[in-house]
Write a protein that holds these residues in place. Structure first.
Motif, mmCIF file in Angstrom:
data_model
loop_
_atom_site.group_PDB
_atom_site.id
_atom_site.type_symbol
_atom_site.label_atom_id
_atom_site.label_comp_id
_atom_site.label_asym_id
_atom_site.label_seq_id
_atom_site.Cartn_x
_atom_site.Cartn_y
_atom_site.Cartn_z
ATOM 1 N N GLY A 321 0.789 -1.298 0.029
ATOM 2 C CA GLY A 321 0.088 -0.209 0.053
ATOM 3 C C GLY A 321 0.726 1.255 -0.083
ATOM 4 N N PRO A 322 0.134 2.396 -0.203
ATOM 5 C CA PRO A 322 1.018 3.629 -0.347
ATOM 6 C C PRO A 322 1.520 4.354 0.820
ATOM 7 C CG PRO A 322 -1.432 4.009 -0.839
ATOM 8 C CD PRO A 322 -1.240 2.651 -0.562
ATOM 9 N N ARG A 323 0.952 3.987 1.900
ATOM 10 C CA ARG A 323 1.278 4.270 3.366
ATOM 11 C C ARG A 323 2.152 3.194 4.216
ATOM 12 N NH1 ARG A 323 -1.814 8.950 5.032
ATOM 13 N NH2 ARG A 323 -2.104 10.102 3.341
ATOM 14 N N SER A 324 3.175 2.751 3.270
ATOM 15 C CA SER A 324 4.116 1.906 3.721
ATOM 16 C C SER A 324 5.456 2.073 3.700
ATOM 17 C CB SER A 324 3.714 0.411 2.986
ATOM 18 O OG SER A 324 4.123 0.376 1.595
ATOM 19 N N VAL A 325 6.340 1.543 4.624
ATOM 20 C CA VAL A 325 7.709 2.130 4.713
ATOM 21 C C VAL A 325 8.569 1.529 3.280
ATOM 22 C CG1 VAL A 325 9.901 1.491 5.872
ATOM 23 C CG2 VAL A 325 7.933 1.950 7.248
ATOM 24 N N GLU A 326 8.046 0.262 2.801
ATOM 25 C CA GLU A 326 8.356 -0.487 1.676
ATOM 26 C C GLU A 326 8.299 0.598 0.772
ATOM 27 O OE1 GLU A 326 7.511 -3.548 4.520
ATOM 28 O OE2 GLU A 326 6.222 -1.694 3.814
ATOM 29 N N ALA A 327 7.149 1.169 0.479
ATOM 30 C CA ALA A 327 6.760 2.031 -0.736
ATOM 31 C C ALA A 327 7.645 3.281 -0.720
ATOM 32 C CB ALA A 327 5.181 2.352 -0.863
ATOM 33 N N VAL A 328 7.479 4.102 0.613
ATOM 34 C CA VAL A 328 8.511 5.305 0.623
ATOM 35 C C VAL A 328 9.725 4.909 0.182
ATOM 36 C CG1 VAL A 328 8.609 5.363 2.784
ATOM 37 C CG2 VAL A 328 8.380 7.496 1.771
ATOM 38 N N ALA A 357 4.551 11.350 2.466
ATOM 39 C CA ALA A 357 4.095 10.076 2.693
ATOM 40 C C ALA A 357 4.568 9.605 4.037
ATOM 41 C CB ALA A 357 4.871 8.924 1.997
ATOM 42 N N ARG A 358 5.692 10.184 4.515
ATOM 43 C CA ARG A 358 6.279 9.817 6.068
ATOM 44 C C ARG A 358 5.418 10.491 6.978
ATOM 45 N NH1 ARG A 358 10.602 6.958 6.550
ATOM 46 N NH2 ARG A 358 11.852 6.561 4.724
ATOM 47 N N LEU A 359 5.069 11.592 6.814
ATOM 48 C CA LEU A 359 4.198 12.529 7.668
ATOM 49 C C LEU A 359 2.854 11.782 7.561
ATOM 50 C CD1 LEU A 359 5.126 16.283 6.602
ATOM 51 C CD2 LEU A 359 5.541 14.919 8.757
ATOM 52 N N GLY A 360 2.289 11.353 6.557
ATOM 53 C CA GLY A 360 1.038 10.460 6.572
ATOM 54 C C GLY A 360 0.818 9.241 7.205
ATOM 55 N N MET A 361 2.440 8.844 7.367
ATOM 56 C CA MET A 361 2.362 7.527 8.161
ATOM 57 C C MET A 361 2.744 7.821 9.627
ATOM 58 S SD MET A 361 5.124 5.933 5.473
ATOM 59 C CE MET A 361 5.903 4.898 6.842
ATOM 60 N N LEU A 362 2.320 9.254 9.878
ATOM 61 C CA LEU A 362 2.457 9.757 11.355
ATOM 62 C C LEU A 362 3.788 9.792 11.908
ATOM 63 C CD1 LEU A 362 -0.929 7.874 12.718
ATOM 64 C CD2 LEU A 362 -0.507 10.290 11.650
ATOM 65 N N GLN A 363 4.942 9.849 11.132
ATOM 66 C CA GLN A 363 6.179 10.119 11.621
ATOM 67 C C GLN A 363 6.220 11.578 12.048
ATOM 68 O OE1 GLN A 363 8.295 7.236 8.385
ATOM 69 N NE2 GLN A 363 9.696 8.446 9.339
ATOM 70 N N ASP A 369 14.308 10.962 9.076
ATOM 71 C CA ASP A 369 13.823 10.478 7.955
ATOM 72 C C ASP A 369 13.079 11.636 6.976
ATOM 73 O OD1 ASP A 369 15.294 8.120 7.680
ATOM 74 O OD2 ASP A 369 13.741 6.989 8.615
ATOM 75 N N VAL A 370 12.097 12.211 8.159
ATOM 76 C CA VAL A 370 11.173 13.355 7.540
ATOM 77 C C VAL A 370 12.005 14.462 7.262
ATOM 78 C CG1 VAL A 370 9.405 14.603 7.827
ATOM 79 C CG2 VAL A 370 9.437 12.366 8.805
ATOM 80 N N GLU A 371 12.967 14.849 8.174
ATOM 81 C CA GLU A 371 13.896 16.004 7.881
ATOM 82 C C GLU A 371 14.647 16.039 6.714
ATOM 83 O OE1 GLU A 371 14.411 18.137 12.209
ATOM 84 O OE2 GLU A 371 15.828 16.669 11.590
ATOM 85 N N GLY A 372 15.359 14.582 6.836
ATOM 86 C CA GLY A 372 16.101 14.408 5.575
ATOM 87 C C GLY A 372 15.318 14.594 4.033
#
Length: 420
Positions: A321-328, A357-363, A369-372
């Protein structure tokens, strides 16, 4: 016949003396073919692009066509030129000149990026192309230069661009149109062979190259092996190896993120997404795809690297799915491949998507990772030379910078000043 199909008829060539292929002359013959015959479906949509001006417009239309679930056929007539900086083939458009190639032509690997993620067996590209001397030389040395990824079938004729006089004519594509209109049902391979023979009979040119690929299986079943390159016939002498230009970015005008390798582990999440499992217990473990992708990118085969990474991303989306660590993860791989290919706008766009996507995954906004992702999007945005593209991506970047200010003060202020 099955679902609704889509056919894209794209004929593109520069105006004036730069025209090496009379691309648009084949459009009436293609337009006379019933759309359903082109796609092999009961109903079909036809998108016609005659001498388009802007590569972003072409990309948008191709992306929309590639998103359709049914069969897709792309009929392509035009001419190829080599970007001397990155050694990448581009399809010339109406306003393309040698000096503006990188900004007014369509990079071939954009085409590969959009079509390469479609399921195998659903996409066919039939092309008639004239190649400038540099592309012609590269094609002789590396038949995989025009590779489109693991899924699409590419049947093409490539001829050397005439040095002077009348432009080449798309006789191969015209012959394919005649076969479609005749009602004779041939396999793609047989239709390619027949059209190639007719093209040679009508307009003989010195040593034309006919590309007939063998589609590679999807990555989930094939592990990480790079797709097999197309075969080419007849063979031509292979010139000396073409050097690959470096792709180190210029100095940034904003705080630059720490250097990272082009491919993970630097971008890998805490638990890197594993390759697809073996089909049966005791089978050999799949090979990690990252080294092969990096090797292709570092060798200058940017289109091949992008297409393989996009196929893995497509598989991750399907599986997780799109909200997954693998996809991002794979979005970030593609973002850095775009940087290596000298495409800051595309790299910025992908880094923005990864951050969202990372913010959407609630990071958290202060997650490294988000800052990078935001830092790298900002850095690539600063290297965009097309003002229109920079303005289009700027508001999304500003919004992300407000939510993710990063660890170095002044980044948001510098961005807003630059935007104004």
């Amino acid at each position: 016949m099955s679902a609704v199909g889509t056919a894209v008829l794209l004929a593109a060539a520069p105006a004036g003396r730069g025209r090496a292929m009379d691309a648009a002359s084949v459009l009436p013959a293609l337009a006379a073919v019933p759309p359903g015959i082109l796609t092999g479906t009961a109903a079909a949509t036809v998108v016609e692009l005659a001498d388009p001006l802007d590569p972003q417009t072409v990309l948008t239309r191709l992306r929309a066509a590639a998103a359709s679930p049914g069969p897709l056929v792309v009929c392509l007539a035009g001419q190829l030129h080599l970007d001397r900086r990155q050694r990448l083939p581009h399809l010339a458009l109406a306003r393309t000149t040698p000096a503006t190639l990188r900004y007014t032509a369509l990079p071939w690997h954009w085409l590969a990026g959009e079509l390469g993620v479609r399921p195998p067996g659903t996409t066919t590209v039939v092309a008639d192309l004239a190649a400038d001397p540099e592309v012609w030389q590269c094609l002789a040395a590396a038949p995989g230069l025009l590779h489109l990824g693991p899924g699409p079938l590419l049947h093409a004729r490539v001829v050397p661009a005439p040095r002077r006089g009348e432009p080449a004519t798309p006789e191969y594509l015209r012959a394919r149109a005649e076969l479609w209109r005749s009602g004779v049902r041939l396999s793609p391979e047989a239709a390619h062979a027949e059209a190639a023979a007719r093209a040679v009979a009508v307009a003989p040119v010195p040593e034309p190259v006919f590309l007939t690929p063998t589609p590679a299986p999807p990555p989930a079943r094939a592990g990480a092996a790079a797709p097999a390159p197309p075969t080419r016939t007849p063979s031509t002498p292979r010139p000396s190896r073409v050097p690959v230009a470096g792709s180190a970015p210029a100095a940034a005008r904003v705080p630059r993120p720490a250097p990272v390798p082009a491919i993970p582990p630097a971008y890998a999440p805490a638990t890197p997404p594993a390759p697809a499992p073996a089909a049966a217990a005791g089978a050999a473990a799949p090979v990690d795809p990252h080294p092969a992708i990096l090797a292709a990118a570092m060798a200058g085969r940017h289109g091949e690297a992008a297409a393989v990474a996009a196929a893995w991303e497509h598989d991750a989306l399907r599986r997780h799915g799109p909200r997954s660590v693998e996809a991002v993860h794979w979005t970030e791989v593609r973002a850095d491949l775009a940087r290596l290919a000298g495409e800051p706008a595309r790299s910025c766009e992908l880094w923005l998507a990864a951050a969202e996507a990372r913010l959407g995954m609630l990071q958290r906004a202060d997650d490294p990772d988000v800052e990078g992702a935001v830092d790298r999007a900002h850095h690539q945005w600063e290297h965009i030379e097309d003002p229109a593209r920079a303005r289009a991506l700027g508001p999304t970047l500003v919004d992300l910078r407000r939510r993710v200010p990063g660890r170095r003060p002044g980044a948001l202020a510098a961005l807003t000043r630059r935007m104004t």
